[in-house]
Scaffold this active site. Structure first.
Site, short mmCIF file in Angstrom:
data_model
loop_
_atom_site.label_atom_id
_atom_site.label_comp_id
_atom_site.label_asym_id
_atom_site.label_seq_id
_atom_site.Cartn_x
_atom_site.Cartn_y
_atom_site.Cartn_z
N HIS A 1 0.69 -1.10 -0.04
CA HIS A 1 -0.11 -0.08 0.09
C HIS A 1 1.01 1.25 0.04
CE1 HIS A 1 1.32 -0.29 3.96
NE2 HIS A 1 1.24 0.93 4.25
N HIS B 1 5.56 6.53 -1.06
CA HIS B 1 6.43 5.33 -1.34
C HIS B 1 5.79 3.93 -0.94
CE1 HIS B 1 6.97 5.98 3.03
NE2 HIS B 1 7.13 4.50 3.09
P1 ATP Z 1 4.94 -3.57 11.74
O1 ATP Z 1 5.18 -2.50 12.35
O2 ATP Z 1 4.14 -4.53 12.39
O3 ATP Z 1 6.30 -4.26 11.18
P2 ATP Z 1 3.95 -1.96 9.39
O4 ATP Z 1 4.79 -0.93 9.93
O5 ATP Z 1 3.46 -2.49 7.99
O6 ATP Z 1 4.15 -3.53 10.12
P3 ATP Z 1 2.11 -0.37 11.03
O7 ATP Z 1 3.31 -0.23 12.04
O8 ATP Z 1 0.94 -0.55 11.42
O9 ATP Z 1 2.34 -1.67 10.21
O10 ATP Z 1 2.11 0.92 9.85
C1 ATP Z 1 1.05 0.88 8.99
C2 ATP Z 1 1.76 1.85 8.02
O11 ATP Z 1 1.81 3.31 8.56
C3 ATP Z 1 3.02 1.35 7.11
O12 ATP Z 1 2.78 1.82 5.81
C4 ATP Z 1 3.97 2.29 7.95
O13 ATP Z 1 5.08 2.42 7.15
C5 ATP Z 1 3.06 3.44 8.51
N1 ATP Z 1 3.69 3.97 9.51
C6 ATP Z 1 3.93 3.60 10.65
N2 ATP Z 1 4.08 4.04 11.77
C7 ATP Z 1 4.13 5.34 11.08
C8 ATP Z 1 4.78 6.74 11.63
N3 ATP Z 1 5.19 7.06 12.84
N4 ATP Z 1 4.62 7.71 10.82
C9 ATP Z 1 4.35 7.57 9.55
N5 ATP Z 1 3.93 6.30 8.99
C10 ATP Z 1 3.94 5.30 9.70
#
Ligand code: ATP
Ligand code: MG
Length: 173
Positions: free
Chosen positions: A43, A124
Site C-alpha cells: 500500500h 512510497h
Molecule cells: P509492523 O510495524 O508490524 O512491522 P507495519 O509497519 O507495516 O508493520 P504499522 O506499523 O501498523 O504496520 O504501519 C502501517 C503503515 O503506516 C505502514 O505503511 C507504516 O510504514 C506506516 N507508519 C507506521 N508508523 C508510522 C509513523 N510513525 N509515521 C508515518 N507512517 C507510519
C-alpha cells in the site's frame, strides 16, 4: 478484539491485487535480505494516525468523505532505500493529484486535532524492511490507476501484521 482497545489506523492507497502480485514477484527475484512485505499488504500510506479510540471512527470517515480527490495514474519507476533498511518503490514524478490528496487529508486531520508526522510527505510503497539495496541498477516499471483511497486497521499478532480496509472513498475521474 475488545471494543475499548484503541485501533491502529492509517489512510492509504491500496495497491490493486494484480499489481501487488507483480511487484512482490519482481522484488522476490531481486533476492535481497530482510523482511518482505506480503503482497496483500502492499500500500502507499497517505496519513498515519496510530492508536485511536474506536469512538473516532465515524469522525475519520466523515473527514475522508468530505475530500474531493482526483483519480491519477501512479507510476512507480524507482527503487529507493532508506535508513534502517526500508526498501521501497517510488514515483520519480509524484502526481499533483496524489500530493493534493495527502495535503487535503493532512489539513483536515490536523484541524480535527489529530497528531501527524511533521516530516515532508514522501510517497512510497514499502517492499521490505531491514533490507539492502541491490548491487546493480534496477529499473522498476509498475503503474496503476488510483481510483480510491481507504482507511486501514493494522492488526498484529504472532503471525505478523495484516491490514483491514474499514472503508474506502472514490477519487473522481
Ligand atoms: P509492523 O510495524 O508490524 O512491522 P507495519 O509497519 O507495516 O508493520 P504499522 O506499523 O501498523 O504496520 O504501519 C502501517 C503503515 O503506516 C505502514 O505503511 C507504516 O510504514 C506506516 N507508519 C507506521 N508508523 C508510522 C509513523 N510513525 N509515521 C508515518 N507512517 C507510519
Ligand atoms: Mg510499523
Amino acid at each position: 478484539m475488545s471494543t475499548s482497545e484503541p485501533l491502529r489506523l492509517f489512510f492509504a492507497l491500496p495497491c490493486p491485487a494484480p499489481v501487488a502480485h507483480a511487484v512482490a514477484a519482481w522484488r522476490d527475484r531481486l533476492q535481497l535480505p530482510g523482511k518482505a512485505v506480503a503482497a496483500e499488504n502492499l500500500h502507499l500510506t497517505l496519513a498515519f494516525l496510530g492508536a485511536q479510540p474506536r469512538s473516532r471512527l465515524d469522525e475519520l470517515k466523515a473527514i475522508a468523505a468530505g475530500i474531493r480527490g482526483q483519480a491519477f495514474e501512479l507510476h512507480l519507476d524507482r527503487l529507493g532505500h532508506w535508513r534502517a533498511g526500508l526498501l521501497h518503490l517510488l514515483p520519480s514524478r509524484p502526481p499533483e493529484a496524489l500530493l493534493d490528496l495527502e495535503c487535503s487529508l493532512r489539513e483536515r486531520l490536523l484541524q480535527a486535532g489529530y497528531e501527524l508526522e511533521s516530516r515532508t510527505f514522501r510517497p512510497h510503497l514499502t517492499l521490505a524492511r531491514h533490507s539492502s539495496p541491490p548491487s546493480g541498477t534496477v529499473r522498476p516499471d509498475f503503474r496503476w490507476q488510483a481510483e480510491r483511497f481507504a482507511l486501514y486497521l493494522s492488526e498484529s499478532d504472532r503471525e505478523g501484521t495484516r491490514y483491514r480496509s474499514l472503508a474506502h472513498w472514490p477519487l473522481c475521474p
